[in-house]
Motif scaffolding. Structure first.
Motif, mmCIF file in Angstrom:
data_model
loop_
_atom_site.group_PDB
_atom_site.id
_atom_site.type_symbol
_atom_site.label_atom_id
_atom_site.label_comp_id
_atom_site.label_asym_id
_atom_site.label_seq_id
_atom_site.Cartn_x
_atom_site.Cartn_y
_atom_site.Cartn_z
ATOM 1 N N SER A 167 19.329 25.298 -1.057
ATOM 2 C CA SER A 167 19.007 26.622 -1.032
ATOM 3 C C SER A 167 18.957 26.939 0.877
ATOM 4 O O SER A 167 19.287 28.002 1.162
ATOM 5 C CB SER A 167 17.648 26.993 -1.831
ATOM 6 O OG SER A 167 16.568 26.360 -1.217
ATOM 7 N N GLY A 168 18.407 25.872 1.344
ATOM 8 C CA GLY A 168 18.070 25.930 2.897
ATOM 9 C C GLY A 168 19.542 26.057 3.536
ATOM 10 O O GLY A 168 19.876 26.584 4.357
ATOM 11 N N LYS A 169 20.460 24.995 3.044
ATOM 12 C CA LYS A 169 21.699 24.932 3.676
ATOM 13 C C LYS A 169 22.465 26.309 3.261
ATOM 14 O O LYS A 169 23.268 26.729 4.170
ATOM 15 C CB LYS A 169 22.519 23.672 3.045
ATOM 16 C CG LYS A 169 21.797 22.447 3.385
ATOM 17 C CD LYS A 169 22.066 22.029 4.863
ATOM 18 C CE LYS A 169 23.473 21.588 4.947
ATOM 19 N NZ LYS A 169 23.644 21.292 6.335
ATOM 20 N N TRP A 216 12.539 24.656 3.326
ATOM 21 C CA TRP A 216 13.887 25.202 3.689
ATOM 22 C C TRP A 216 14.267 24.772 5.018
ATOM 23 O O TRP A 216 15.334 24.779 5.436
ATOM 24 C CB TRP A 216 13.834 26.918 3.284
ATOM 25 C CG TRP A 216 13.704 27.137 1.875
ATOM 26 C CD1 TRP A 216 14.390 26.619 0.923
ATOM 27 C CD2 TRP A 216 12.918 28.258 1.459
ATOM 28 N NE1 TRP A 216 13.909 27.336 -0.359
ATOM 29 C CE2 TRP A 216 13.152 28.468 -0.052
ATOM 30 C CE3 TRP A 216 12.163 29.114 2.004
ATOM 31 C CZ2 TRP A 216 12.717 29.299 -0.780
ATOM 32 C CZ3 TRP A 216 11.470 30.172 1.099
ATOM 33 C CH2 TRP A 216 11.842 30.189 -0.226
ATOM 34 N N SER A 232 6.939 25.727 0.959
ATOM 35 C CA SER A 232 8.503 25.865 0.664
ATOM 36 C C SER A 232 9.378 26.476 2.005
ATOM 37 O O SER A 232 10.385 25.524 2.161
ATOM 38 C CB SER A 232 8.740 27.035 -0.495
ATOM 39 O OG SER A 232 8.235 26.402 -1.866
ATOM 40 N N PRO A 233 8.521 27.301 2.526
ATOM 41 C CA PRO A 233 9.255 27.830 3.741
ATOM 42 C C PRO A 233 9.474 26.467 4.834
ATOM 43 O O PRO A 233 10.681 26.458 5.249
ATOM 44 C CB PRO A 233 8.360 28.610 4.336
ATOM 45 C CG PRO A 233 7.679 29.318 3.323
ATOM 46 C CD PRO A 233 7.517 28.138 2.466
ATOM 47 N N ILE A 283 21.144 29.366 2.895
ATOM 48 C CA ILE A 283 20.851 30.244 3.841
ATOM 49 C C ILE A 283 21.238 30.249 5.208
ATOM 50 O O ILE A 283 21.671 31.308 5.744
ATOM 51 C CB ILE A 283 19.118 30.308 3.876
ATOM 52 C CG1 ILE A 283 18.515 30.859 2.449
ATOM 53 C CG2 ILE A 283 18.673 31.190 4.793
ATOM 54 C CD1 ILE A 283 17.275 30.621 2.130
ATOM 55 N N TYR A 284 21.334 28.836 5.515
ATOM 56 C CA TYR A 284 21.933 28.693 6.731
ATOM 57 C C TYR A 284 23.378 29.053 7.147
ATOM 58 O O TYR A 284 23.711 29.504 8.301
ATOM 59 C CB TYR A 284 21.786 27.144 7.196
ATOM 60 C CG TYR A 284 21.881 26.877 8.947
ATOM 61 C CD1 TYR A 284 20.938 27.295 9.848
ATOM 62 C CD2 TYR A 284 23.023 26.240 9.250
ATOM 63 C CE1 TYR A 284 21.244 27.041 10.996
ATOM 64 C CE2 TYR A 284 23.231 25.785 10.328
ATOM 65 C CZ TYR A 284 22.409 26.189 11.356
ATOM 66 O OH TYR A 284 22.657 26.002 12.740
ATOM 67 N N THR A 308 15.580 22.823 -3.034
ATOM 68 C CA THR A 308 15.175 23.298 -1.731
ATOM 69 C C THR A 308 16.005 23.123 -0.454
ATOM 70 O O THR A 308 16.229 23.896 0.177
ATOM 71 C CB THR A 308 13.545 23.095 -1.621
ATOM 72 O OG1 THR A 308 12.954 23.173 -2.530
ATOM 73 C CG2 THR A 308 13.073 23.486 -0.469
ATOM 74 N N GLY A 327 15.636 21.476 5.178
ATOM 75 C CA GLY A 327 17.155 21.531 4.639
ATOM 76 C C GLY A 327 18.167 22.095 5.526
ATOM 77 O O GLY A 327 19.234 21.592 5.804
ATOM 78 N N MET A 328 17.796 23.253 6.255
ATOM 79 C CA MET A 328 18.753 24.143 7.464
ATOM 80 C C MET A 328 18.952 22.890 8.304
ATOM 81 O O MET A 328 20.142 22.792 8.769
ATOM 82 C CB MET A 328 17.988 25.321 7.753
ATOM 83 C CG MET A 328 17.885 26.112 6.772
ATOM 84 S SD MET A 328 17.068 27.690 7.755
ATOM 85 C CE MET A 328 16.715 28.793 6.291
#
Length: 274
Positions: free
Chosen positions: A217-219, A106, A102-103, A221-222, A214, A109-110
């Motif tokens: 959520s990555g976007k 992410w 998952s990391p 967080i970024y 995922t 995705g970022m």
């Protein structure tokens, strides 16, 4: 239909009493169903509220101490093509050694967003699900013995190996969107005698929702990391977009999980009756 009296004989119930008892039973089932959905909605609201509080108070610390250093290191160390290869390799190989990917998803995705990020993740997932299946086939007997330690879980997992192609495909999809651990099912599926075709197709369909969540959520967080790095905060449009997006993501995840659990129970009941 009747009830037993004290002398061991049965007395027939009046027809109106029978209908009344059936109506009361239906009403009770209806209220139980409504109350279950109310509890599920309250639980979702609590989880969303707890996540919002955690994000508001713990988010800045996590971003400054963990996420921003990782982003800066990634940008300074890898070019985009090199990073794509590294992420693809990690997502493809980590499940085989029981490590969470998952990391890496992410970060994909970022960095690459919904387009290239989706292609990168789905391509790597296709390998990450296939390798444990073929590796596990070499230890099928041991996996059978290991799975017998948890009879209830084993009964659910074995649904994937029963019936025709479509039945196996449907069971794999439901298991993928259910809370059953992704990494464990990659190996446990071998003990169900499921064919590779329905296993692969069901796994790809069943992980689509998780992939998009995922990446989203990555976007998210970024965007929070960028705002923190610039010493500012999200604009009102960004806040509304992220709150609505997070709510939709959380609600859809909860709804899909609940549906999958109920559908698996129904599928298990059907197999027991056959």
């Amino acid at each position: 239909m009747g009830i037993e009296n004290g002398n061991g004989h049965y007395q027939r119930l009046p027809h109106c009493d029978l209908e009344q008892s059936q109506l009361e039973l239906q009403d009770q089932k209806r209220w139980n169903r409504i109350w279950w959905w109310i509890k599920a909605a309250l639980a979702c609201l609590f989880l969303v509220g707890a996540a919002a509080v955690l994000l508001f108070f713990g988010g800045p610390l996590l971003i400054n101490k963990v996420i921003l250093p990782v982003i800066h290191w990634e940008e300074a160390t890898f070019s985009r093509p090199a990073l794509a290869i590294v992420l693809f390799t990690c997502i493809a190989l980590f499940p085989s050694v029981l490590l969470p990917s998952s990391p890496c998803m992410w970060i994909a995705g970022m960095t690459f967003g919904y387009g290239y990020g989706f292609l990168l993740i789905t391509g790597a997932i296709s390998i990450g699900m296939s390798l444990p299946f073929f590796i596990g086939s070499l230890f099928q007997q041991r996996l059978h013995i290991w799975l017998e330690r948890w009879p209830k879980k084993a009964a659910i997992v074995r649904l994937a190996g029963e019936g025709d192609w479509f039945h196996q495909f449907r069971a794999v999809v439901l298991l993928r969107v259910s809370p059953f651990p992704y990494i464990i099912f990659n190996y446990a599926s071998v003990a169900t005698n499921v064919k590779y075709g329905p296993y692969f197709a069901g796994s790809m369909v069943g992980t689509l929702h998780e992939t998009f969540i995922t990446i989203y959520s990555g976007k998210l967080i970024y965007s929070l990391a960028e705002a923190t790095n610039q010493g500012s905060f999200l604009t009102m449009d960004q806040i509304i977009y992220n709150v609505v997006g997070f709510t939709i993501a959380a609600t859809s995840t909860a709804a899909i999980t609940i549906y999958a659990k109920k559908a698996l129970q129904h599928l298990q009941l059907e197999d027991e009756l056959i």
